[in-house]
Every structure is written in structure tokens, then in C-alpha cells.
Design a protein around this motif. Structure first.
Motif, PDB file in Angstrom:
ATOM      1  N   LYS A   1      11.149  -9.063  -0.080  1.00 19.73           N
ATOM      2  CA  LYS A   1      10.768  -8.103  -1.148  1.00 19.73           C
ATOM      3  C   LYS A   1       9.735  -8.721  -1.913  1.00 19.73           C
ATOM      4  N   PHE A   2       8.939  -7.628  -2.741  1.00 17.60           N
ATOM      5  CA  PHE A   2       8.192  -8.062  -3.696  1.00 17.60           C
ATOM      6  C   PHE A   2       8.447  -6.977  -5.017  1.00 17.60           C
ATOM      7  N   ASP A   3       8.158  -7.231  -6.104  1.00 19.77           N
ATOM      8  CA  ASP A   3       8.173  -6.605  -7.432  1.00 19.77           C
ATOM      9  C   ASP A   3       7.174  -6.954  -8.648  1.00 19.77           C
ATOM     10  N   VAL A   4       6.217  -6.174  -8.793  1.00 18.30           N
ATOM     11  CA  VAL A   4       4.957  -6.403  -9.508  1.00 18.30           C
ATOM     12  C   VAL A   4       4.811  -5.419 -10.900  1.00 18.30           C
ATOM     13  N   MET A   5       4.652  -5.962 -12.032  1.00 20.28           N
ATOM     14  CA  MET A   5       4.309  -5.132 -12.999  1.00 20.28           C
ATOM     15  C   MET A   5       2.817  -5.206 -13.567  1.00 20.28           C
ATOM     16  N   VAL A   6       2.184  -4.092 -13.330  1.00 19.48           N
ATOM     17  CA  VAL A   6       0.712  -4.387 -13.660  1.00 19.48           C
ATOM     18  C   VAL A   6       0.140  -3.141 -14.723  1.00 19.48           C
TER      19      VAL A   6
ATOM     20  N   THR B   1       0.987  -1.256  -0.129  1.00 21.82           N
ATOM     21  CA  THR B   1       0.005  -0.111   0.039  1.00 21.82           C
ATOM     22  C   THR B   1       0.970   1.282   0.147  1.00 21.82           C
ATOM     23  N   LYS B   2       2.066   1.281   0.932  1.00 23.28           N
ATOM     24  CA  LYS B   2       2.910   2.420   0.818  1.00 23.28           C
ATOM     25  C   LYS B   2       3.525   2.723  -0.452  1.00 23.28           C
ATOM     26  N   ALA B   3       3.953   1.417  -1.091  1.00 21.04           N
ATOM     27  CA  ALA B   3       4.657   1.821  -2.582  1.00 21.04           C
ATOM     28  C   ALA B   3       3.507   2.090  -3.423  1.00 21.04           C
ATOM     29  N   GLY B   4       2.403   2.209  -3.397  1.00 25.48           N
ATOM     30  CA  GLY B   4       1.533   2.454  -4.538  1.00 25.48           C
ATOM     31  C   GLY B   4       0.593   1.218  -5.342  1.00 25.48           C
ATOM     32  N   LEU B   5       0.914   0.135  -4.732  1.00 24.19           N
ATOM     33  CA  LEU B   5       0.130  -0.924  -5.340  1.00 24.19           C
ATOM     34  C   LEU B   5      -1.480  -0.843  -4.830  1.00 24.19           C
ATOM     35  N   PRO B   6      -2.221  -0.842  -5.705  1.00 26.26           N
ATOM     36  CA  PRO B   6      -3.781  -0.840  -5.422  1.00 26.26           C
ATOM     37  C   PRO B   6      -4.321  -2.236  -4.950  1.00 26.26           C
ATOM     38  N   ALA B   7      -5.220  -1.777  -4.053  1.00 22.96           N
ATOM     39  CA  ALA B   7      -5.695  -3.152  -3.329  1.00 22.96           C
ATOM     40  C   ALA B   7      -6.095  -4.134  -3.961  1.00 22.96           C
ATOM     41  N   SER B   8      -6.978  -3.864  -5.278  1.00 30.86           N
ATOM     42  CA  SER B   8      -7.402  -4.890  -6.127  1.00 30.86           C
ATOM     43  C   SER B   8      -6.283  -5.819  -6.505  1.00 30.86           C
ATOM     44  N   THR B   9      -5.123  -5.253  -7.090  1.00 31.86           N
ATOM     45  CA  THR B   9      -3.878  -5.849  -7.687  1.00 31.86           C
ATOM     46  C   THR B   9      -3.254  -6.716  -6.262  1.00 31.86           C
ATOM     47  N   LEU B  10      -3.325  -6.167  -5.005  1.00 32.68           N
ATOM     48  CA  LEU B  10      -2.648  -6.810  -4.068  1.00 32.68           C
ATOM     49  C   LEU B  10      -3.404  -8.456  -3.694  1.00 32.68           C
ATOM     50  N   VAL B  11      -4.840  -8.115  -3.912  1.00 32.87           N
ATOM     51  CA  VAL B  11      -5.414  -9.206  -3.713  1.00 32.87           C
ATOM     52  C   VAL B  11      -5.207 -10.434  -4.543  1.00 32.87           C
TER      53      VAL B  11
END
Length: 448
Positions: free
Chosen positions: A222-227, A191-201
Motif C-alpha cells: 500500500k501507499f499513502d501520500v499527502m501532497v 496513476t489510477k488513484a489520481g497521484l500526478p506523475a511528477s509527485t510519483l517521481v
């Protein structure tokens, strides 16, 4: 008198001059009068001649064109769905009679089922007044946007029927990469990094076959996501799209997943070697829950004596969705003694899962119903012998309960041959897009 006698000749001459002058004046006057009369006569004659050349009857040109007054503008009303509202209620509220509203609603059933109406949905209703100054008129149609990508339009035809049009809106897509380091929880860090809640789910569901998010997440993981970020042509944000790539680094071990789509199997996620992220069963069929009781002997919180606990408990708020741990068929859905409301699913000839103390079942869940992995089947509750809202989860192998946390789950589909080569090419392209987003929005570190 003496002067006249002496100058008789001079007097005669004077008289003669006077006579001539009088005669000249009379003549000049007569000439001028005659000239004026002549001019007047000529003007009158000319005027008479002009009158004579006019036609005896009127000449008609093109008939004048009279433009009808403009039609009154359409009346457009927007209504918003509230709790308990239906399409019928909303259309009648906007000025439509019930019979016409019923026909319009029935016409769109194949395109959009009326029961899918959601709270907050706005509907635009159009009426056509017959005259100016009238605040209502015949209903000619309505439209609404069930999503940011489509519009449903229902229009009245000349035959007094209704046609339905489904309009697709093309959205532009942009790759967004978000990464971070976990200090307290994945939720806080993402959440602090800017990942939306729907994408986190979605991210949690992707890894739920391999990761217990209550126990396996450690500090400095660590986590790394491209959406995908979808926006309209004018640049306005529409919604978040699919996860294209994801990586979790847990205790130094990297777990990478790539999105891959095929005609036969649809969308799936695979690791670098083409092994599916999806396993036979999910370890945790619930999101955001806390592991509150493990498998094994324990002092029973109600009975007060030591008893074998043949499952694991996840404490969660009442009403939290519970997912089917794998594809299968519901063999039991109902009350079962101390288990309270209980569901059992047979996944194949060997594996089955059970879910107890539910508050209720998802609509349609009953014995014989086929379910798919990740489908909502019920909700957390505290029915049966329970001290508080939680999910009691069991995995059965050949009819016997085992420890779900120690189960070594068989892998899902593995790509081979030509399909594996296609996946490798897709992965290379995706890694190129990752490189283009090498510096995502600044990596942020959360604190406790």
C-alpha cells in the motif's frame, strides 16, 4: 320736396346728427392713428436705448480649451518559442530591431538567463505607434511567465534604458491525500488513484535509498501520500507542490516519512524517530528500470563463457536519466574499454560508484566536478561491450566491487536535542492535517 318743406325741422336734425357722426369718426380715426404712432415711437425709442447701453467694444471670456486627440493604443503581440528559438529571434519576429532587442535581453541576464528559454514559452511584446492606423512602432518592453508563480517584465525607461521587474504571484495551497493498494505496479496503482506523475517521481526518489522498486514491491502493498495542490486566487490549478507526508507498506512493514525544513539544511525527510530518509548511497540510481542482470558469475552474453559480473545491470530505454548515487567528486568521465562511456564518483575515503555503457554525459560532468545525490550525470546507452541499452552499476568499497543489493548502507543525518523537539512538534501538526484528510479521494485498487 313737399316732404322736406313740411318737415324742415326734422331734416335739419338729421343733417346735424350725420355731421356729428362724421366728426366723431374722423376724430376716432385720428386718435387711433396717433396712439399707434406713439406705441411705435416708444418701441423704437426703447430699442434705440437698448442699443445705446451695449458696450462699445467686445468683452472676452475664458479662452476655449481644445483637447488633443487620444494617443493610439499600444500594439501587443504574443509569440511562442519553437525548436531552436531564442529571445532575439522572437523579439525581432514581433517587430523589434536587433539593437534594441539586444539591449533589452542583456538587461535581464541577472534576473533570468536567456538560455533558460523553453520550447512553448509565450512572450508578450508591446510596441507604441506614433499615430493612428500605423501597425508598428517603437519597442517599449516585453513580459513572460517562466513559471505559474512569477512574471518577468522588461520595460523601456525615459532615459532609453531598460528596467527589469520580477513579479511574484501568491498561490493558495491545499492538502490532497491519495492512497491505494498495489496489485500490479506502483505506477499503475498511483496513476489510477489520481497521484500526478511528477509527485510519483518524487515519491520514488524519497524511498530510493531503502527500496528497490523492481524487486521489493509486492501484490497488496500500500501507499499513502499527502501532497500540496497549488492554485491561483481565481481557483485555477497552477501546479502540484511538495510531498508533505508519505507512507509505503511493503510486505506488512510500514515506512513513514515527514517533510521537515530547517535554515541550515533546507528541506529533508525523516521517519517518526527523526532519522533521515537519505542514506550514504542510493541502491538504484535510475527510475523505471528493470533489473536485468545481478552481481555474480554468469555466462557472458557476448564472449560466450562464464565470467564474474561485478555489478548489476538495469535495462531501460535509451536516454533514460542516470543519477549520482551520493554526494561526491567525479574522478573519471570518458571512454573506458569494454565499459564504453563510463563515470566514476568518489563519495568519501571508502565508497565509490561507477556507471557504464552510457550514451552520453550530462553537460558539465567532467573529472573534478562535485556532484550531489540525485543529480543527473548521464543517460542510458549501449556503448562499449553491450548487447542493448542498459546501465551497468557498481559500488566499490576501498576500491573493490561489491554486490550493491547486499550493501548495508549507513544512515544519514539523525535529529537530536532541540532540533528533534522542533521536528516532533512539526510532525504532530502534520498528523493533525492528515487526520483532517482521513478520507481522501476514494482508495482505489488496481487490477492486473
Amino acid at each position: 320736396m313737399n316732404f322736406l318743406k313740411r318737415h324742415k325741422s326734422i331734416a335739419v336734425q338729421i343733417v346735424g346728427v350725420i355731421a356729428i357722426a362724421v366728426m366723431f369718426g374722423v376724430g376716432l380715426t385720428t386718435y387711433l392713428n396717433n396712439t399707434q404712432v406713439t406705441k411705435t415711437s416708444a418701441a423704437e425709442k426703447s430699442h434705440q436705448e437698448k442699443k445705446i447701453v451695449l458696450p462699445a467694444s467686445a468683452v472676452f471670456g475664458p479662452a476655449p480649451v481644445f483637447e488633443p486627440p487620444p494617443s493610439p493604443p499600444a500594439i501587443i503581440r504574443t509569440v511562442k518559442a519553437g525548436p531552436g528559438d531564442t529571445f532575439m529571434k522572437l523579439l525581432v519576429k514581433a517587430g523589434t530591431d536587433r539593437a534594441t532587442a539586444h539591449s533589452a535581453i542583456r538587461s535581464m541576464r541577472k534576473t533570468f538567463h536567456p538560455r533558460r528559454l523553453k520550447r512553448g514559452q509565450e512572450i508578450t511584446v508591446t510596441l507604441k505607434p506614433k499615430s493612428w492606423g500605423v501597425k508598428t512602432g517603437p519597442f517599449i518592453g516585453f513580459s513572460f511567465n517562466p513559471s505559474v508563480e512569477e512574471t518577468i517584465k522588461v520595460s523601456r525607461t525615459a532615459q532609453d534604458r531598460f528596467s527589469v521587474e520580477k513579479i511574484k504571484r501568491l498561490l493558495d495551497r491545499q492538502d490532497v491525500r491519495v492512497s491505494g493498494s498495489i496489485q500490479s505496479s506502483l505506477y499503475v496503482a498511483a496513476t489510477k488513484a489520481g497521484l500526478p506523475a511528477s509527485t510519483l517521481v518524487d515519491l520514488i526518489r524519497l524511498y530510493s535509498w531503502d527500496v528497490d522498486f523492481q524487486r521489493d514491491i509486492q501484490k497488496n502493498d500500500k501507499f499513502d501520500v499527502m501532497v500540496e495542490r497549488l492554485h491561483q486566487k481565481n481557483g485555477d490549478f497552477a501546479r502540484w507542490g511538495n510531498i508533505l507526508y508519505a507512507e509505503l507498506v511493503l510486505s506488512g512493514k510500514s515506512m513513514r516519512l515527514f517533510r521537515y525544513e530547517s535554515k541550515r539544511h533546507g528541506v529533508e525527510y525523516f521517519d517518526e524517530r527523526g532519522r533521515s530518509a537519505q542514506k550514504a548511497l542510493m541502491k538504484t540510481p535510475i527510475n523505471g528500470a528493470r533489473l536485468s542482470s545481478r552481481y555474480g558469475k554468469r555466462r557472458h552474453p557476448i564472449l560466450g563463457y562464464t565470467k564474474m559480473h561485478r555489478g548489476i545491470d538495469f535495462a531501460a530505454p535509451r536516454g533514460t536519466p542516470i543519477y549520482a548515487a551520493g554526494n561526491g567528486v567525479v574522478t573519471y568521465a570518458g571512454r573506458k574499454g569494454a565499459y564504453g562511456k563510463y563515470i566514476r564518483i568518489r563519495h568519501n575515503g571508502r565508497y565509490a560508484t561507477a556507471y557504464a555503457h552510457l550514451r552520453g554525459f550530462k553537460r558539465g560532468i567532467r573529472r573534478g566536478r562535485r556532484v550531489t545525490q540525485g543529480q543527473v550525470i548521464g543517460y542510458v546507452g549501449s556503448t562499449g561491450r553491450s548487447t542493448g541499452p542498459h546501465l551497468h552499476y557498481e559500488i566499490l568499497v576501498n576500491g573493490r566491487q561489491i554486490n550493491p543489493l547486499k550493501l548495508r548502507l549507513p544512515s544519514g543525518r539523525k535529529l537530536k536535542g532541540q532540533e528533534l523537539r522542533r521536528f516532533a512538534k512539526m510532525r504532530e501538526r502534520l498528523e493533525g492535517r492528515l487526520a483532517a484528510r482521513k478520507s481522501p479521494s476514494k482508495t482505489r485498487v488496481t487490477s492486473r
